[in-house]
Design a protein around this motif. Structure first.
Motif, PDB file in Angstrom:
ATOM      1  N   LEU A  67       0.847  -1.132  -0.130  1.00  0.00           N
ATOM      2  CA  LEU A  67      -0.083  -0.150   0.029  1.00  0.00           C
ATOM      3  C   LEU A  67       0.844   1.313   0.108  1.00  0.00           C
ATOM      4  CD1 LEU A  67      -2.777   1.479   0.338  1.00  0.00           C
ATOM      5  CD2 LEU A  67      -2.476   1.232   2.641  1.00  0.00           C
ATOM      6  N   THR A  68       2.004   1.296   0.677  1.00  0.00           N
ATOM      7  CA  THR A  68       2.790   2.420   1.007  1.00  0.00           C
ATOM      8  C   THR A  68       3.401   2.779  -0.541  1.00  0.00           C
ATOM      9  OG1 THR A  68       3.498   1.530   2.943  1.00  0.00           O
ATOM     10  CG2 THR A  68       4.972   3.349   2.103  1.00  0.00           C
ATOM     11  N   PHE A  69       3.939   1.717  -1.158  1.00  0.00           N
ATOM     12  CA  PHE A  69       4.481   1.885  -2.631  1.00  0.00           C
ATOM     13  C   PHE A  69       3.225   2.239  -3.622  1.00  0.00           C
ATOM     14  CE2 PHE A  69       7.556  -0.808  -0.588  1.00  0.00           C
ATOM     15  CZ  PHE A  69       8.604  -0.199  -0.906  1.00  0.00           C
ATOM     16  N   TRP A  70       2.030   1.928  -3.709  1.00  0.00           N
ATOM     17  CA  TRP A  70       0.920   2.477  -4.391  1.00  0.00           C
ATOM     18  C   TRP A  70       0.627   3.752  -4.012  1.00  0.00           C
ATOM     19  CZ3 TRP A  70      -1.293   3.232  -8.214  1.00  0.00           C
ATOM     20  CH2 TRP A  70      -2.562   4.169  -8.309  1.00  0.00           C
ATOM     21  N   ILE A  71       0.472   4.227  -2.517  1.00  0.00           N
ATOM     22  CA  ILE A  71       0.447   5.546  -2.307  1.00  0.00           C
ATOM     23  C   ILE A  71       1.550   6.593  -2.910  1.00  0.00           C
ATOM     24  CG2 ILE A  71       0.335   7.174  -0.495  1.00  0.00           C
ATOM     25  CD1 ILE A  71      -0.627   4.909   1.220  1.00  0.00           C
ATOM     26  N   ALA A  72       2.864   6.083  -3.099  1.00  0.00           N
ATOM     27  CA  ALA A  72       3.845   6.832  -3.464  1.00  0.00           C
ATOM     28  C   ALA A  72       3.671   7.021  -4.968  1.00  0.00           C
ATOM     29  CB  ALA A  72       5.265   6.276  -3.277  1.00  0.00           C
ATOM     30  N   LEU A  73       3.246   6.031  -5.600  1.00  0.00           N
ATOM     31  CA  LEU A  73       2.940   6.125  -7.121  1.00  0.00           C
ATOM     32  C   LEU A  73       1.527   6.989  -7.386  1.00  0.00           C
ATOM     33  CD1 LEU A  73       3.660   5.388  -9.927  1.00  0.00           C
ATOM     34  CD2 LEU A  73       2.119   3.244  -9.572  1.00  0.00           C
ATOM     35  N   GLY A  74       0.649   6.768  -6.537  1.00  0.00           N
ATOM     36  CA  GLY A  74      -0.593   7.377  -6.684  1.00  0.00           C
ATOM     37  C   GLY A  74      -0.463   8.962  -6.413  1.00  0.00           C
ATOM     38  N   PHE A 131      -9.232  12.559  -9.268  1.00  0.00           N
ATOM     39  CA  PHE A 131     -10.055  11.901  -8.261  1.00  0.00           C
ATOM     40  C   PHE A 131     -10.289  10.575  -8.467  1.00  0.00           C
ATOM     41  CE2 PHE A 131     -14.737  11.399  -7.157  1.00  0.00           C
ATOM     42  CZ  PHE A 131     -14.671  11.856  -5.784  1.00  0.00           C
ATOM     43  N   GLY A 132     -10.121   9.879  -9.445  1.00  0.00           N
ATOM     44  CA  GLY A 132     -10.141   8.493  -9.599  1.00  0.00           C
ATOM     45  C   GLY A 132      -9.014   7.867  -8.764  1.00  0.00           C
ATOM     46  N   ILE A 133      -7.953   8.482  -8.904  1.00  0.00           N
ATOM     47  CA  ILE A 133      -6.719   7.836  -8.099  1.00  0.00           C
ATOM     48  C   ILE A 133      -7.107   8.168  -6.406  1.00  0.00           C
ATOM     49  CG2 ILE A 133      -4.371   8.213  -7.557  1.00  0.00           C
ATOM     50  CD1 ILE A 133      -4.041   8.949 -10.357  1.00  0.00           C
ATOM     51  N   LEU A 134      -7.639   9.091  -6.241  1.00  0.00           N
ATOM     52  CA  LEU A 134      -7.876   9.509  -4.675  1.00  0.00           C
ATOM     53  C   LEU A 134      -8.703   8.438  -4.158  1.00  0.00           C
ATOM     54  CD1 LEU A 134      -7.596  11.506  -2.520  1.00  0.00           C
ATOM     55  CD2 LEU A 134      -9.503  12.887  -3.551  1.00  0.00           C
ATOM     56  N   LEU A 135      -9.899   8.256  -5.042  1.00  0.00           N
ATOM     57  CA  LEU A 135     -10.745   7.190  -4.506  1.00  0.00           C
ATOM     58  C   LEU A 135     -10.188   5.628  -4.160  1.00  0.00           C
ATOM     59  CD1 LEU A 135     -13.847   7.646  -6.823  1.00  0.00           C
ATOM     60  CD2 LEU A 135     -13.359   8.456  -4.467  1.00  0.00           C
ATOM     61  N   THR A 136      -8.893   5.442  -4.432  1.00  0.00           N
ATOM     62  CA  THR A 136      -8.244   4.290  -3.974  1.00  0.00           C
ATOM     63  C   THR A 136      -7.750   4.235  -2.680  1.00  0.00           C
ATOM     64  OG1 THR A 136      -5.944   4.668  -4.994  1.00  0.00           O
ATOM     65  CG2 THR A 136      -7.667   3.725  -6.589  1.00  0.00           C
ATOM     66  N   PHE A 137      -7.674   5.572  -2.226  1.00  0.00           N
ATOM     67  CA  PHE A 137      -6.945   5.777  -0.681  1.00  0.00           C
ATOM     68  C   PHE A 137      -8.324   5.567   0.280  1.00  0.00           C
ATOM     69  CE2 PHE A 137      -3.842   9.040  -2.583  1.00  0.00           C
ATOM     70  CZ  PHE A 137      -3.080   7.639  -3.169  1.00  0.00           C
ATOM     71  N   ASN A 138      -7.762   5.782   1.756  1.00  0.00           N
ATOM     72  CA  ASN A 138      -8.840   5.617   2.683  1.00  0.00           C
ATOM     73  C   ASN A 138      -9.970   6.862   2.656  1.00  0.00           C
ATOM     74  OD1 ASN A 138      -7.595   7.472   4.193  1.00  0.00           O
ATOM     75  ND2 ASN A 138      -6.200   5.931   5.125  1.00  0.00           N
ATOM     76  N   GLY A 139     -10.828   6.787   3.656  1.00  0.00           N
ATOM     77  CA  GLY A 139     -11.746   7.669   3.569  1.00  0.00           C
ATOM     78  C   GLY A 139     -11.234   9.195   4.129  1.00  0.00           C
ATOM     79  N   THR A 140     -10.581   9.046   5.185  1.00  0.00           N
ATOM     80  CA  THR A 140      -9.900  10.313   5.693  1.00  0.00           C
ATOM     81  C   THR A 140      -8.889  10.992   4.566  1.00  0.00           C
ATOM     82  OG1 THR A 140      -9.561   9.431   7.733  1.00  0.00           O
ATOM     83  CG2 THR A 140      -8.162  11.375   7.420  1.00  0.00           C
ATOM     84  N   ALA A 141      -8.147  10.379   3.679  1.00  0.00           N
ATOM     85  CA  ALA A 141      -7.239  10.917   2.476  1.00  0.00           C
ATOM     86  C   ALA A 141      -8.351  11.348   1.540  1.00  0.00           C
ATOM     87  CB  ALA A 141      -6.293   9.667   2.022  1.00  0.00           C
ATOM     88  N   ILE A 142      -9.405  10.700   1.226  1.00  0.00           N
ATOM     89  CA  ILE A 142     -10.243  11.355   0.281  1.00  0.00           C
ATOM     90  C   ILE A 142     -11.123  12.529   0.801  1.00  0.00           C
ATOM     91  CG2 ILE A 142     -12.530  10.902  -0.884  1.00  0.00           C
ATOM     92  CD1 ILE A 142     -11.825   7.741  -1.024  1.00  0.00           C
ATOM     93  N   ALA A 143     -11.519  12.592   1.986  1.00  0.00           N
ATOM     94  CA  ALA A 143     -11.844  13.685   2.434  1.00  0.00           C
ATOM     95  C   ALA A 143     -10.977  14.941   2.540  1.00  0.00           C
ATOM     96  CB  ALA A 143     -12.435  13.597   3.923  1.00  0.00           C
ATOM     97  N   LEU A 144      -9.860  14.755   2.540  1.00  0.00           N
ATOM     98  CA  LEU A 144      -8.587  15.647   2.744  1.00  0.00           C
ATOM     99  C   LEU A 144      -8.455  16.475   1.386  1.00  0.00           C
ATOM    100  CD1 LEU A 144      -6.090  14.464   5.106  1.00  0.00           C
ATOM    101  CD2 LEU A 144      -7.137  16.356   5.395  1.00  0.00           C
ATOM    102  N   ALA A 180      -1.025  12.187   2.298  1.00  0.00           N
ATOM    103  CA  ALA A 180      -0.257  11.051   2.097  1.00  0.00           C
ATOM    104  C   ALA A 180      -0.095  10.503   3.656  1.00  0.00           C
ATOM    105  CB  ALA A 180       1.011  11.549   1.484  1.00  0.00           C
ATOM    106  N   TRP A 181       0.139  11.288   4.752  1.00  0.00           N
ATOM    107  CA  TRP A 181       0.138  10.864   5.922  1.00  0.00           C
ATOM    108  C   TRP A 181      -1.050   9.970   6.193  1.00  0.00           C
ATOM    109  CZ3 TRP A 181       3.929  11.514  10.073  1.00  0.00           C
ATOM    110  CH2 TRP A 181       3.407  10.970  11.265  1.00  0.00           C
ATOM    111  N   ALA A 182      -2.311  10.688   6.216  1.00  0.00           N
ATOM    112  CA  ALA A 182      -3.531   9.801   6.395  1.00  0.00           C
ATOM    113  C   ALA A 182      -3.836   8.511   5.470  1.00  0.00           C
ATOM    114  CB  ALA A 182      -4.629  11.071   5.835  1.00  0.00           C
ATOM    115  N   ALA A 183      -3.168   8.614   4.151  1.00  0.00           N
ATOM    116  CA  ALA A 183      -3.535   7.635   3.394  1.00  0.00           C
ATOM    117  C   ALA A 183      -2.726   6.483   3.866  1.00  0.00           C
ATOM    118  CB  ALA A 183      -3.087   7.879   1.922  1.00  0.00           C
ATOM    119  N   GLN A 184      -1.493   6.806   4.420  1.00  0.00           N
ATOM    120  CA  GLN A 184      -0.643   5.644   5.060  1.00  0.00           C
ATOM    121  C   GLN A 184      -1.167   5.314   6.431  1.00  0.00           C
ATOM    122  OE1 GLN A 184       1.768   3.466   4.125  1.00  0.00           O
ATOM    123  NE2 GLN A 184       2.450   2.893   5.868  1.00  0.00           N
TER     124      GLN A 184
END
Length: 316
Positions: A67-74, A131-144, A180-184
């Motif tokens: 997940l960490t590596f996906w967040i970095a790429l996303g 936004f499509g990429i953002l939707l792959t993260f968790n809810g807190t990250a999406i809201a941010l 990114a902090w929230a996504a991780q």
């Protein structure tokens, strides 16, 4: 040189030999220029706080996963898209101002390469993909991520009502540290806020240097900036911004890692970043626009130094 810009559509401050002007299909070039794909440093400056936040969150949580590596790429893809959307929106709102400034009158809208309607459609397309990429993260990250649209929308107007538009740029450009902090991590932490504030101070530093390129044109058309506010006395301010960047980042690292042995690796991030900012200060000349651009672009390397040490702390 002017004729070459007008004929080929090249933007005056584009990176020499950039891929857009030489390799991109002709019909796509005006849109890629709107996105500043021919001037990639802005994408780096938007992306690096994301990687800071991601790496420090991973070190804080003690876990680096797929997940960490996906967040970095996303974040990398999203930074390119959202920087492009933000710059397109900026060019739409600033089209009259850009036409009055020597460095910006060759941009796609004032030079007639695209219409405002076409630019607006391009901004929407980029935002929707991001936004499509953002939707792959968790809810807190999406809201941010959704909330980040507010400072992005306001920033282009800031230079019309405040001498500190760089603050608004910092608020928008460093939002990724929180996201990114929230996504991780799944939530936020005081260390993430300190890291975000460090990024804002960094933006005040590098964008003040950037603004000295246009100080004369800005004065003629009434556009405000910290460069105009500080005028011939920028050094004390730049030192203050650099010091705040380093101190706040160090505080974020200490709060995140505490007594963890990796603290000393992570603390090399603010030290290395600060050393690079000091190197810039020794070479800063407010009367030389070309030198200001070189120093501004060098902040990619400054931010990468910090990202490298924070990533090392997370991975070890």
């Amino acid at each position: 040189m002017t004729e070459r810009i007008e004929t080929k559509g090249q933007v005056a401050d584009a990176v020499k030999g950039n891929w857009v002007d030489h390799w991109a299909p002709e019909p796509t070039r005006p849109y890629l220029r709107l996105s500043r794909a021919d001037r990639p440093v802005g994408t780096w400056l938007l992306l690096l706080p994301c990687w800071w936040g991601l790496a420090l969150a991973a070190a804080h949580g003690g876990e680096v996963s797929g997940l960490t590596f996906w967040i970095a790429l996303g974040c990398a893809i999203g930074a390119f898209l959202m920087r492009g959307a933000g710059c397109t929106w900026n060019d739409i709102t600033d089209r009259e101002i850009d036409g009055s400034v020597a460095r910006t009158r060759s941009r796609p809208i004032p030079s007639g390469q695209v219409t405002v309607k076409q630019a607006l459609g391009w901004a929407v397309i980029q935002s929707l993909i991001a936004f499509g990429i953002l939707l792959t993260f968790n809810g807190t990250a999406i809201a941010l991520g959704v909330l980040s649209l507010l400072p992005v929308a306001v920033y282009p107007f800031a230079k019309r009502f405040t001498w500190w538009p760089q603050v608004f740029l910092g608020i928008a450009f460093n939002w990724g540290a929180l996201l990114a902090w929230a996504a991780q991590d799944g939530g936020l932490h005081p260390a993430a806020v300190l890291l975000y504030l460090s990024g804002i101070a960094w933006t005040l530093y590098y964008d003040t240097i950037y603004a000295y390129q246009d100080i004369e044109d800005d004065a003629l058309i009434g556009v405000k900036s910290t460069a105009r506010l500080f005028d011939s006395r920028p050094i004390p301010w730049l030192i203050s911004f650099a010091a705040a960047t380093v101190v706040l980042m160090a505080g974020a690292v200490i709060w995140a890692l505490g007594s963890d042995p990796r603290l000393w690796i992570a603390l090399a991030a603010p030290v290395g970043l600060g050393a690079h900012l000091l190197w810039q200060l020794r070479r800063f000349d407010r009367t030389d626009p070309a030198a200001c651009m070189v120093l501004f672009r060098s902040n990619r390397d400054a931010g990468l130094i910090a990202a490298m040490f924070l990533a090392a702390a997370a991975l070890l």
